[in-house]
Design an enzyme around this catalytic site. Structure first.
Site, mmCIF file in Angstrom:
data_model
loop_
_atom_site.group_PDB
_atom_site.id
_atom_site.type_symbol
_atom_site.label_atom_id
_atom_site.label_comp_id
_atom_site.label_asym_id
_atom_site.label_seq_id
_atom_site.Cartn_x
_atom_site.Cartn_y
_atom_site.Cartn_z
ATOM 1 N N GLY A 57 13.709 1.978 -11.304
ATOM 2 C CA GLY A 57 12.701 1.842 -12.451
ATOM 3 C C GLY A 57 11.188 1.489 -11.552
ATOM 4 N N THR A 58 11.260 0.995 -10.355
ATOM 5 C CA THR A 58 10.125 0.487 -9.741
ATOM 6 C C THR A 58 9.020 1.530 -9.238
ATOM 7 O OG1 THR A 58 11.305 0.539 -7.706
ATOM 8 C CG2 THR A 58 11.620 -1.544 -8.850
ATOM 9 N N ALA B 161 9.881 -1.142 -1.171
ATOM 10 C CA ALA B 161 8.959 -0.137 -0.920
ATOM 11 C C ALA B 161 8.594 -0.359 0.637
ATOM 12 C CB ALA B 161 7.650 -0.454 -1.678
ATOM 13 N N THR C 44 2.339 1.723 -10.308
ATOM 14 C CA THR C 44 3.428 1.327 -10.388
ATOM 15 C C THR C 44 3.604 -0.049 -10.034
ATOM 16 O OG1 THR C 44 3.993 2.309 -8.004
ATOM 17 C CG2 THR C 44 4.617 3.611 -10.194
ATOM 18 N N LYS D 95 3.328 -5.212 1.401
ATOM 19 C CA LYS D 95 4.445 -6.105 1.150
ATOM 20 C C LYS D 95 4.971 -5.785 -0.386
ATOM 21 C CE LYS D 95 1.759 -9.863 2.485
ATOM 22 N NZ LYS D 95 1.257 -10.987 2.906
ATOM 23 N N VAL E 151 6.112 -6.207 -4.389
ATOM 24 C CA VAL E 151 5.414 -6.795 -5.510
ATOM 25 C C VAL E 151 6.447 -6.743 -6.674
ATOM 26 C CG1 VAL E 151 3.091 -6.136 -5.214
ATOM 27 C CG2 VAL E 151 4.826 -4.483 -6.158
ATOM 28 N N GLU F 115 9.018 -8.814 -7.438
ATOM 29 C CA GLU F 115 9.498 -9.968 -7.983
ATOM 30 C C GLU F 115 8.172 -11.208 -8.129
ATOM 31 O OE1 GLU F 115 14.025 -9.761 -6.409
ATOM 32 O OE2 GLU F 115 12.935 -10.718 -5.013
#
Ligand SMILES: Cc1cc2nc3c(=O)[nH]c(=O)nc-3n(C[C@H](O)[C@H](O)[C@H](O)COP(=O)(O)OP(=O)(O)OC[C@H]3O[C@@H](n4cnc5c(N)ncnc54)[C@H](O)[C@@H]3O)c2cc1C
Ligand code: SF4
Lengths: 755, 314
Positions: A479-480, A522, A643, A710, A712, A714
């Site tokens: 869902g990311t 990612a 996103t 990098k 994102v 969390e």
């Protein structure tokens, strides 16, 4: 193996971003399928023949043994095809067994024995022709238990907690001395409750067999361990399990491992010779999957009068399952956050008869910031300093724990820009000064930090005779936005429009990637995709320059450019499709892979942010409502503004939930969690979230990976709850250190204050 | 879920006759009953759908009151122009409950007869006298932060969780009921029972009686207001609520039924301040530890609401 300097020195299409697709807030690749309800989640996949439906029965004791089983009535119920308990479940290799030494997961037998080790543990299983028949029959299974008294009272067992296996406290300097000698000291304890992931999609699986091969669709964040674990449990070769997870309705760490739904679906499909579906109910999710364990955190800060920390400690007590060792490392994040010469951090773990503890979104940071970032707020008040300024004064020049330079650290900029954009200067340092109608209004802030990771991964890229690029990877999208960013990387790398990219992920037969978790998704999957894309570019360029029929013939392959589906060398060009049609009508496929740089450990690589929150507190009732929330984040290059922002704001909302509502209450008499549905486990609803925004600073972190990005996923969660708690204090002058901050707790403080 | 049969009633009489059969139950919006059936907390064998009976009208009565049909949706009532103009406390109370989706589906009759949200009632693996008479009360020594502070018994400490009913209680509504014996009217305050030793018997309705309407007398003089305290801003049951209509005050989520604060009303009538008046009412309250906070909460909430209504009325 590559080194960080290679990444820094080498240009690539993502860095060049010629078409401008990198960073653009493009719509979700799979968005239309999801919003039209046509994305087949595991339970909705159409099997080759009509499925049977399995329903699990959970134990109604927390610890003890099953001493009698009566399934006669269930077996006789309409439509029932099978009723299993530990007495008649098909044989499975013992827990942890690995027939293949390199399996990333061992056997995980279902209905393993008569032993019950947590409330809700699946202890029986019913399969019927319909879900309704299976559910009705599941209520007819009669189990008799010999129950032991559950040992679940975390608060009473704190003194029994010991070092987690293989761990030691980390002390630098001399904490006790430093603390004792500090003119300004703070020593307070915070508590966070047990929490559940509450993904929209409960765990679910569908399995069928094609000869000796098991085809299994399940909802899982990591493909390979799930495939290996299922193969080991079924006692078959790993290649004989084809595991798929195309669409996932939220994971948050709770789907980092498989559960008995998968095992039982596969076993029953084999036994019955037809596809079998098994899903957890919402209620079963609470006990039957992992949870974020409760913590008690003691924070001690010793500062000089100017605010510089002299001594700093955060110690965390937490719990896990009796047979487990998972530790909520709520102290670790703090090691990289603030400078202080004398430092002590560590954890204490106690094993309880509660279900399995495990990772949940921003494990460590999510709980840990709820204490430390409030402690900093309290310390700022003691010192008469602005909380933003206190943090700036404790900004370390290098990682304060190991001395490594930071790859990038823009924490101060996040805090300063956030303060300015939010109007932080309007905050009154003395609490309880601002009123708006019946509400007392206050502002709070907190810092955010979360580690950044890169894991090994592979990916394949294909181009076909229509010039369509297909990305294939055993990656997941929980869902990311993974589908979408992979499509962007592919389009940018090969110079084709997004409409010419197909992304296939969530499949054990595709090149392996570690999956989604720890906000490494990612960067890891994307870097492998970039590598594969670069390899495909090379292959295409060589194909063109060595093809006498290509206008690019005899050119330098390194000079070939890719743009608008056209490959070109200066003024010579042809379409990608034409080249492939002539040379590889069946298409061309190459692989690429990423590995962590050999010298990556020389740097401290983190993501950062600053949260700013305004809340209203009703001083009559103790109700809290969030009015405004702003997060400013520095997390490397952003692949997709939309996103990424959605991940960050989602994390911030999660923080609101942690501060104000979330938590499963344990009834120690039963060893069970009491609130088991979404009417009783309170996550924020739309009306709980006021004005919400997340801003991402321009940043490139070329030491993190070849793309300079990098994670994102969390970061937004880290610190958000603390900022809410600090705003509550600023609004009304009451500190509640026992989360969640519900009206009953706040009211007690308000009354004690004479409000 | 247990298997059941289903019929759609075409007349009130037909529905009432069908309801005499053992195991029969009415269903309206189904927002409460279906959830309970899925969990096998309720196991009716026959459902009589009363949702489409012609009893959704909201009409003014000759005496200046209002008759609200039992099938009217919560949304229809809350958005009705007369309700909003003359009984704003009712509209506010309804809107404070559930979510828009639930209110669109929920009926007036079903809302009154919704069952408690006690967590132990919802968990069939736990004892609960309301769900399984004689099994004990799991909440009594359990996690009972939201337990009743008025009229509870050792058998049950659950609260009635309807918001709408609290406003109706303050407004002095009555309920029109059709049963095998014909039509009669029950004051709303006498519809629900205190738990006593039989918490599974929740109302004074005879078996198979159908609620056909709620009847409101003309609104009392003075301001009206509804205040509800909850853990989140929407889609959450209350920790306490108060409805004020002129000098009439009712409390919600504090007892097994909507609680009319007669002591407080008496004190207000004889000139007591809002805080004194509610203090009188709360002299009769008792708590169990985890729900101690409800007493000061109600004291503060009710005093604020009474003051607010007074100011409005001036
Ligand atoms: C998640 C959630 C949150 C909620 N939050 C709130 C809240 O904050 N505040 C609040 O007040 N409510 C809340 N509710 C409850 C909601 O208001 C009720 O579910 C709804 O009002 C019930 O109406 P219904 O028509 O759907 O009843 P049904 O579910 O159809 O029926 C409920 C009961 O009433 C009986 N019944 C129905 N109609 C009649 C009739 N005419 N005569 C006799 N008996 C009848 C049925 O037999 C059944 O026993 C919530 C519900 C849910 C699911
Ligand atoms: S309070 Fe009432 S509803 Fe709750 S467990 Fe006890 S008997 Fe059941």
């Amino acid at each position: 193996m590559s080194s960080v300097s290679d990444w820094e020195a080498t240009a690539n299409p993502v860095k060049d971003n010629r078409a401008g697709l990198i960073g653009k807030g493009v719509d979700r690749y799979e968005g239309p399928l999801k919003v039209t309800g046509t994305a087949p989640y595991a339970y909705e996949v159409q099997p080759p023949s009509p499925p049977a439906y399995g329903v699990m029965v959970g134990a109604t004791i927390a610890t003890g043994r099953i001493i009698a089983v009566d399934t006669a009535e269930a077996e006789a119920a309409p439509g029932v095809l099978a009723v299993w308990t530990h007495l008649n479940v098909p044989a499975q290799p013992p827990r942890g067994a690995k027939a293949h030494p390199r399996s990333t997961q061992g056997s995980k037998p279902a209905l393993e024995s008569d032993k019950v080790t947590y409330w809700g543990q699946p202890v029986a299983f019913v399969v019927a022709d319909t879900l309704e028949n299976a559910t009705a029959a599941s209520h007819l299974v009669k189990l008799t238990y010999d129950a032991d008294t559950p040992d679940v009272n975390f608060a009473k067992r704190l003194s029994d907690a010991g070092q987690p296996p293989g761990e030691q406290d980390v002390e630098i300097g001399n904490f006790d001395e430093g603390f004792a000698n500090s003119p300004v000291r703070l020593d307070e304890t915070w508590a966070t409750p047990l929490q559940n992931h509450c993904q929209m999609e409960p765990c679910a699986s569908l399995a069928w067999w094609e000869g000796d091969r098991c085809i299994a669709h399940t909802s899982i964040q990591m493909v390979k361990p799930a495939q290996h674990g299922l193969a080991e449990t079924l006692g078959i070769g790993r290649d004989d399990v084809h595991l798929l997870t195309r669409y996932i309705g939220g994971g948050f760490g709770g789907k980092g491992q498989t559960y008995d739904d998968l095992t039982l679906a596969a076993l029953a499909a084999r036994a019955l010779g037809r596809p079998v579906k098994v899903a957890f109910t919402r209620q079963q999710m609470m006990h039957g999957t992992i949870h974020r364990p409760a913590t008690v955190m003691r924070v001690r800060l010793g500062a000089e009068k100017d605010g510089r920390l002299n001594a700093f400690s955060i110690m965390t007590w937490t719990h896990c399952h009796k047979d487990g060792s998972f530790t909520e490392h709520a102290s670790n994040f703090a090691r990289a956050l603030y400078a202080a010469p004398n430092r002590l951090t560590g954890h204490r773990l106690v094993r309880l008869d509660l279900p399995h503890a495990g990772p949940m979104r921003a494990p460590g940071e999510a709980s840990g910031t709820m204490s430390l970032e409030c402690a900093m707020d309290e310390l700022a008040e003691k010192l008469g300093l602005d909380p933003v300024e206190l943090r700036i004064r404790n900004e370390p020049p290098a990682d304060p724990e190991n001395g490594r330079p930071f790859s990038q650290r823009q924490l101060v900029r996040c805090l300063k820009e956030g303060a300015q954009l939010f109007g932080w200067d309007r905050r009154r340092p003395t609490p309880g000064q601002v009123r708006d109608g019946r509400w007392l209004v206050g502002m709070g802030m907190a810092a955010a930090i979360r580690g950044n990771f890169l894991l090994p991964a592979k990916c394949s890229f294909s181009v076909d005779a229509d010039g369509v690029i297909t990305v294939r990877q055993g990656m997941t999208d929980i869902g990311t936005g993974t589908y979408t960013v992979l499509a962007q990387i592919a389009a940018e790398t090969l110079g084709v429009p997004l409409g010419k990219v197909v992304v296939e992920i969530g499949d054990s037969e595709l090149p392996p990637a570690p999956g989604s978790g720890g906000q490494f998704g990612a960067a890891t999957a994307g870097s492998a995709a970039l590598a594969a894309g670069m390899n495909l570019r090379k292959a295409i360029a060589e194909m063109a320059t060595s093809d006498p029929h290509s206008p690019l013939h005899a050119g330098d392959p390194a000079e070939v450019t890719f743009q608008d589906s056209v490959i070109a060398l200066e003024n010579r060009s042809e379409t990608l499709a034409d080249l492939i049609r002539r040379n590889a009508p069946e298409g061309l496929t190459v692989e690429g892979e990423i590995r962590p740089a050999q010298d990556a450990q020389k740097w401290s690589t983190q993501t950062y942010g600053g949260h700013f929150v305004e809340v209203g507190v009703d001083p009559v009732t103790g109700e809290v409502r969030v009015r405004r929330m702003l997060g400013v984040f520095a997390a490397g290059r952003i692949l997709n503004a939309k996103t990424a922002k959605s991940q960050l704001t989602g994390g911030m909302i999660w923080g609101v939930g942690s501060a104000l509502g979330e938590g499963n209450a344990v009834d120690p008499r039963y060893g069970s969690l009491i609130n088991q549905d979404l009417a009783q486990y309170l996550v924020p609803v739309q009306a709980d979230i006021g004005d919400l925004d997340a801003i991402m600073l321009d940043e490139v972190d070329d030491k993190a990976n070849p793309m300079g990005i990098k994670g994102v996923g969390e970061l937004g969660n880290s610190g958000a709850g603390a900022a809410v708690a600090n705003a509550i204090y600023n609004a009304c002058g009451v500190r509640v250190r026992d989360y969640p901050i519900t009206p009953d707790k706040l009211l007690a403080g308000l009354i004690a204050q004479g409000r | 879920m247990k298997a059941f049969t289903y019929e759609r009633a075409t007349s009130v009489e037909g529905a009432v006759t069908a309801a005499q059969a053992p195991g029969a139950r009415f269903i309206a919006g189904g927002t409460n009953l279906l959830d309970l059936m899925k969990l096998e907390i309720e196991t009716p064998t026959h459902l009589i759908d009363v949702g489409r009976l012609p009893m959704a009208e909201i009409v003014e009565t000759p005496d200046g009151g209002l008759r609200i049909g039992a099938s009217a949706s919560n949304t229809a009532v809350a958005s009705n122009a007369t309700v909003r103009a003359r009984y704003p406390v009712l509209s506010e109370a309804i809107v404070a409950g559930g979510s828009p989706q639930l209110r669109n589906k929920a009926s007036v009759g079903g809302n009154l007869l919704q069952r408690t949200r006690c967590a132990y009632f919802y968990d069939t693996s736990k004892p609960c006298n309301k769900r399984a008479p004689g099994s004990g009360c799991g909440a009594l020594e359990g996690l009972n932060r939201n337990a009743a502070i008025f009229g509870a018994s050792h058998a049950c400490i659950a609260t009635h969780t309807s918001d709408m009913a609290v406003a109706l209680a303050a407004l002095g509504a009555s309920v029109e009921v059709v049963g095998a014996g014909g039509t009669h009217s029950i004051p709303l305050l006498e519809l629900h029972r205190l738990p006593g030793e039989t918490p599974h018997i929740e109302t004074h309705l005879a078996g198979g009686e159908l609620i056909t309407a709620v009847v409101l007398p003309p609104p009392p003089k003075g301001g009206q207001t509804y205040r509800k305290v909850r853990d989140r801003a929407s889609y959450a049951g209350g920790l306490a609520s108060v409805a004020v209509a002129g000098g009439q005050v009712a409390l919600g989520m504090v007892a097994h039924k909507p609680w009319r604060a007669a002591e407080a009303e008496g004190a207000l009538a004889s000139g007591a301040s809002p805080a004194e008046a509610i203090g009188k009412e709360l002299a009769g309250a008792s708590s169990l530890g985890r729900n101690d906070f409800k007493i000061p909460l109600v004291a503060r909430l009710a005093a604020a609401a009474i003051t607010e209504a007074k100011e409005q009325g001036q």
